[in-house]
Design a protein around this motif. Structure first.
Motif, PDB file in Angstrom:
ATOM      1  N   ARG A   1       0.817  -1.211   0.000  1.00  9.84           N
ATOM      2  CA  ARG A   1       0.000   0.000   0.000  1.00  9.84           C
ATOM      3  C   ARG A   1       0.849   1.259   0.000  1.00  9.84           C
ATOM      4  NH1 ARG A   1      -3.210  -0.979   5.124  1.00  9.84           N
ATOM      5  NH2 ARG A   1      -3.982   1.122   4.744  1.00  9.84           N
ATOM      6  N   VAL A   2       2.046   1.177   0.547  1.00  9.38           N
ATOM      7  CA  VAL A   2       2.961   2.317   0.538  1.00  9.38           C
ATOM      8  C   VAL A   2       4.336   1.822   0.101  1.00  9.38           C
ATOM      9  CG1 VAL A   2       1.718   3.566   2.348  1.00  9.38           C
ATOM     10  CG2 VAL A   2       3.618   2.077   2.970  1.00  9.38           C
ATOM     11  N   THR A   3       5.082   2.702  -0.531  1.00  9.15           N
ATOM     12  CA  THR A   3       6.445   2.369  -0.936  1.00  9.15           C
ATOM     13  C   THR A   3       7.472   3.287  -0.299  1.00  9.15           C
ATOM     14  OG1 THR A   3       6.169   3.749  -2.907  1.00  9.15           O
ATOM     15  CG2 THR A   3       5.709   1.387  -3.141  1.00  9.15           C
ATOM     16  N   ASP A   4       7.013   4.399   0.270  1.00  6.04           N
ATOM     17  CA  ASP A   4       7.914   5.376   0.894  1.00  6.04           C
ATOM     18  C   ASP A   4       7.936   5.146   2.400  1.00  6.04           C
ATOM     19  OD1 ASP A   4       9.359   7.519   1.802  1.00  6.04           O
ATOM     20  OD2 ASP A   4       7.998   9.051   1.023  1.00  6.04           O
ATOM     21  N   PRO A   5       9.070   4.746   2.974  1.00  5.03           N
ATOM     22  CA  PRO A   5       9.122   4.490   4.429  1.00  5.03           C
ATOM     23  C   PRO A   5       8.801   5.714   5.271  1.00  5.03           C
ATOM     24  CG  PRO A   5      11.330   4.489   3.469  1.00  5.03           C
ATOM     25  CD  PRO A   5      10.365   4.495   2.326  1.00  5.03           C
ATOM     26  N   ALA A   6       8.945   6.910   4.690  1.00  7.07           N
ATOM     27  CA  ALA A   6       8.649   8.129   5.439  1.00  7.07           C
ATOM     28  C   ALA A   6       7.171   8.211   5.821  1.00  7.07           C
ATOM     29  CB  ALA A   6       9.051   9.351   4.624  1.00  7.07           C
ATOM     30  N   GLN A   7       6.311   7.492   5.087  1.00  2.44           N
ATOM     31  CA  GLN A   7       4.879   7.527   5.394  1.00  2.44           C
ATOM     32  C   GLN A   7       4.552   6.877   6.740  1.00  2.44           C
ATOM     33  OE1 GLN A   7       3.494   6.516   0.964  1.00  2.44           O
ATOM     34  NE2 GLN A   7       1.808   7.261   2.217  1.00  2.44           N
ATOM     35  N   PHE A   8       5.468   6.067   7.244  1.00  3.23           N
ATOM     36  CA  PHE A   8       5.242   5.462   8.563  1.00  3.23           C
ATOM     37  C   PHE A   8       5.584   6.427   9.702  1.00  3.23           C
ATOM     38  CE2 PHE A   8       6.217   1.473   6.081  1.00  3.23           C
ATOM     39  CZ  PHE A   8       4.935   0.961   6.144  1.00  3.23           C
TER      40      PHE A   8
ATOM     41  N   GLU B   1      12.015  -9.070   5.645  1.00  7.46           N
ATOM     42  CA  GLU B   1      11.844  -7.616   5.595  1.00  7.46           C
ATOM     43  C   GLU B   1      10.475  -7.248   5.046  1.00  7.46           C
ATOM     44  OE1 GLU B   1      15.027  -5.718   3.507  1.00  7.46           O
ATOM     45  OE2 GLU B   1      16.586  -6.563   4.813  1.00  7.46           O
ATOM     46  N   GLU B   2      10.056  -7.940   3.986  1.00  6.28           N
ATOM     47  CA  GLU B   2       8.748  -7.662   3.395  1.00  6.28           C
ATOM     48  C   GLU B   2       7.623  -8.012   4.364  1.00  6.28           C
ATOM     49  OE1 GLU B   2       5.985  -6.464   0.428  1.00  6.28           O
ATOM     50  OE2 GLU B   2       8.139  -6.101   0.653  1.00  6.28           O
ATOM     51  N   LEU B   3       7.773  -9.100   5.118  1.00  3.66           N
ATOM     52  CA  LEU B   3       6.776  -9.477   6.124  1.00  3.66           C
ATOM     53  C   LEU B   3       6.618  -8.374   7.159  1.00  3.66           C
ATOM     54  CD1 LEU B   3       4.915 -11.497   7.621  1.00  3.66           C
ATOM     55  CD2 LEU B   3       6.988 -12.490   8.629  1.00  3.66           C
ATOM     56  N   CYS B   4       7.726  -7.879   7.679  1.00  3.79           N
ATOM     57  CA  CYS B   4       7.665  -6.806   8.685  1.00  3.79           C
ATOM     58  C   CYS B   4       7.007  -5.555   8.104  1.00  3.79           C
ATOM     59  CB  CYS B   4       9.067  -6.483   9.201  1.00  3.79           C
ATOM     60  SG  CYS B   4       9.819  -7.795  10.181  1.00  3.79           S
ATOM     61  N   TRP B   5       7.331  -5.231   6.856  1.00  6.20           N
ATOM     62  CA  TRP B   5       6.722  -4.083   6.182  1.00  6.20           C
ATOM     63  C   TRP B   5       5.209  -4.269   6.078  1.00  6.20           C
ATOM     64  CZ3 TRP B   5       9.131   0.317   3.927  1.00  6.20           C
ATOM     65  CH2 TRP B   5       8.311   1.098   3.093  1.00  6.20           C
ATOM     66  N   ARG B   6       4.789  -5.470   5.657  1.00  4.11           N
ATOM     67  CA  ARG B   6       3.348  -5.737   5.494  1.00  4.11           C
ATOM     68  C   ARG B   6       2.608  -5.647   6.830  1.00  4.11           C
ATOM     69  NH1 ARG B   6       1.323  -7.204   0.187  1.00  4.11           N
ATOM     70  NH2 ARG B   6       3.181  -7.293  -1.148  1.00  4.11           N
ATOM     71  N   ILE B   7       3.237  -6.124   7.885  1.00  8.62           N
ATOM     72  CA  ILE B   7       2.607  -6.033   9.212  1.00  8.62           C
ATOM     73  C   ILE B   7       2.475  -4.572   9.619  1.00  8.62           C
ATOM     74  CG2 ILE B   7       2.899  -6.548  11.666  1.00  8.62           C
ATOM     75  CD1 ILE B   7       4.320  -9.159  10.771  1.00  8.62           C
ATOM     76  N   LEU B   8       3.534  -3.795   9.412  1.00 12.03           N
ATOM     77  CA  LEU B   8       3.508  -2.376   9.789  1.00 12.03           C
ATOM     78  C   LEU B   8       2.492  -1.604   8.958  1.00 12.03           C
ATOM     79  CD1 LEU B   8       4.795  -0.300  11.678  1.00 12.03           C
ATOM     80  CD2 LEU B   8       6.519   0.130   9.901  1.00 12.03           C
ATOM     81  N   GLU B   9       2.335  -1.967   7.687  1.00  9.81           N
ATOM     82  CA  GLU B   9       1.342  -1.311   6.822  1.00  9.81           C
ATOM     83  C   GLU B   9      -0.062  -1.357   7.408  1.00  9.81           C
ATOM     84  OE1 GLU B   9       2.341  -1.363   2.082  1.00  9.81           O
ATOM     85  OE2 GLU B   9       1.296  -3.067   2.931  1.00  9.81           O
TER      86      GLU B   9
ATOM     87  N   LEU C   1      13.163  -3.416   9.582  1.00  9.39           N
ATOM     88  CA  LEU C   1      12.524  -2.141   9.256  1.00  9.39           C
ATOM     89  C   LEU C   1      13.562  -1.095   8.871  1.00  9.39           C
ATOM     90  CD1 LEU C   1       9.751  -1.920  12.007  1.00  9.39           C
ATOM     91  CD2 LEU C   1       9.488  -2.580   9.597  1.00  9.39           C
ATOM     92  N   ARG C   2      14.649  -1.041   9.610  1.00 17.38           N
ATOM     93  CA  ARG C   2      15.696  -0.073   9.285  1.00 17.38           C
ATOM     94  C   ARG C   2      16.316  -0.363   7.922  1.00 17.38           C
ATOM     95  NH1 ARG C   2      18.751   0.338  15.217  1.00 17.38           N
ATOM     96  NH2 ARG C   2      17.352   1.908  16.131  1.00 17.38           N
ATOM     97  N   ALA C   3      16.435  -1.643   7.581  1.00 18.49           N
ATOM     98  CA  ALA C   3      16.990  -2.015   6.283  1.00 18.49           C
ATOM     99  C   ALA C   3      16.117  -1.511   5.131  1.00 18.49           C
ATOM    100  CB  ALA C   3      17.148  -3.532   6.187  1.00 18.49           C
ATOM    101  N   ARG C   4      14.829  -1.329   5.421  1.00 19.76           N
ATOM    102  CA  ARG C   4      13.902  -0.810   4.409  1.00 19.76           C
ATOM    103  C   ARG C   4      13.726   0.706   4.503  1.00 19.76           C
ATOM    104  NH1 ARG C   4      10.506  -4.901   2.033  1.00 19.76           N
ATOM    105  NH2 ARG C   4       9.506  -3.151   1.003  1.00 19.76           N
ATOM    106  N   GLY C   5      14.537   1.342   5.353  1.00 22.07           N
ATOM    107  CA  GLY C   5      14.509   2.798   5.445  1.00 22.07           C
ATOM    108  C   GLY C   5      13.551   3.371   6.463  1.00 22.07           C
ATOM    109  N   VAL C   6      12.929   2.526   7.276  1.00 21.88           N
ATOM    110  CA  VAL C   6      11.980   3.003   8.288  1.00 21.88           C
ATOM    111  C   VAL C   6      12.742   3.584   9.487  1.00 21.88           C
ATOM    112  CG1 VAL C   6      10.112   2.325   9.860  1.00 21.88           C
ATOM    113  CG2 VAL C   6      10.267   1.296   7.578  1.00 21.88           C
ATOM    114  N   ASP C   7      12.273   4.711   9.988  1.00 19.15           N
ATOM    115  CA  ASP C   7      12.846   5.337  11.186  1.00 19.15           C
ATOM    116  C   ASP C   7      12.283   4.605  12.406  1.00 19.15           C
ATOM    117  OD1 ASP C   7      13.909   6.959  13.133  1.00 19.15           O
ATOM    118  OD2 ASP C   7      12.595   8.674  12.713  1.00 19.15           O
TER     119      ASP C   7
END
Length: 322
Positions: free
Chosen positions: A10-17, A305-313, A45-51
């Motif tokens: 749903r999002v590709t920019d980690p800044a949106q989190f 990494e993708e799993l963690c991203w999907r959970i956070l989404e 999450l950090r590897a994907r650019g999430v703060d």
């Protein structure tokens, strides 16, 4: 596995989190497992650019909530009494209007109580082993006779196989109770289902491939879960109609318990009849090197990494688009 088609992120920019608190550790009996899980999630999450920043325990989170230091929380606390799976920390975050991963207050609290989860499942006709709720002073020998040996004795509110004993002889009942009462809450005596131990991860509205767990020893205990390197994890654990059935039952059980987001449903399959029996729901499953949700997600095509991203989404509003 080609049968698993996930929607685009749903999002590709980690800044949106925004800034993300990875809530880990705490003071429950599963605190160290939680810290291990949390370190892995933080790194992913950090590897994907999430703060993302680690926050250890509920008091530290409460202080951060008051100071509005974060925009959302990835909850990887395990257990209760200082853990994050019993609805307490979910209520805290709800009160502050803080988006968080995983199940809400009701689903978290209900799933942590194995007795009441069973009551809900049975009311809906979902299969679970016969059981007796044990209160202080109850006759455990009479309870075992009513179920028929062998049985399992365990705390009703713990995870990670903490305080669990399999009892095959009446003479061993008292020591099993002695171990289980070291932990808070009620006790549960349950019919022992002998057969395959399986688990099904849930991500959103999708039940992922089942995993059949084959420990080298006789039982999948704490050591086999978190220490041993020789436990086998067969994924998918079943084939054909049986695999479809276990995934359907797991998803129904997850929803019936008021859960959402992600989790894991543990199931036994009786060796003789082939019937499935629901054991429990884990609303913040482990994310360690030995953990099962990442193994299942990987089989379905989602890396860690993708799993963690999907959970956070899942903490973002529904209308958020990529």
């Amino acid at each position: 596995m080609s049968s698993f088609v996930f929607p685009s992120p749903r999002v590709t920019d980690p800044a949106q989190f925004g800034r993300v608190a990875v809530l880990l550790g705490g003071t429950s009996s599963e605190a160290e497992v939680s810290r291990d899980s949390g370190r892995n999630v933080l790194e992913a999450l950090r590897a994907r650019g999430v703060d993302a920043v680690a926050v250890d325990g509920i008091p530290a989170l409460a202080e951060a909530l008051v100071q509005r230091r974060f925009d959302r929380v990835f909850n990887i606390l395990h257990g209760h009494k200082g853990g994050g799976e019993d609805g307490v920390v979910q209520g805290l975050m709800e009160a502050f209007g803080m988006p968080y991963t995983g199940s809400p207050v009701l689903g978290s609290a209900l799933s942590m109580d194995k007795v009441r989860t069973k009551q809900v499942w049975l009311s809906l006709g979902l299969p679970t082993p016969r059981y007796v709720r044990l209160l202080k002073g109850d006759d455990v020998h009479a309870a075992a006779r009513s179920l028929g040996l062998p049985v399992i004795v365990k705390p009703a509110n713990e995870g990670s196989s903490v305080g669990v004993t399999r009892v095959f002889a009446d003479a061993d009942l008292d020591s099993a109770v002695e171990l289980a009462i070291r932990y808070d809450g009620e006790l549960l005596m349950e019919q022992l289902i002998e057969g395959d131990e399986l688990t099904v991860a849930v991500l959103g509205d999708i039940a992922l491939p089942s995993i059949r767990i084959v420990p080298k020893g006789q039982w999948y205990d704490y050591h086999a879960k978190y220490v041993a390197e020789d436990t086998q994890y067969l994924c998918p654990g079943l084939e054909g109609a049986a695999e479809e059935e276990i995934r359907d039952i797991a998803l129904a059980a997850f929803r019936a318990a008021g859960c959402r987001g992600w989790g894991r449903v543990d199931v036994m399959r009786d060796r003789n009849s082939g019937r499935f029996y629901l054991l429990e729901v884990n609303t913040a499953p482990g994310m360690t090197s030995h953990s099962l949700v990442p193994k299942s997600a990987g089989k379905a095509g989602l890396g860690f990494e993708e799993l963690c991203w999907r959970i956070l989404e899942q903490t973002l509003p529904e209308e958020t688009l990529a």
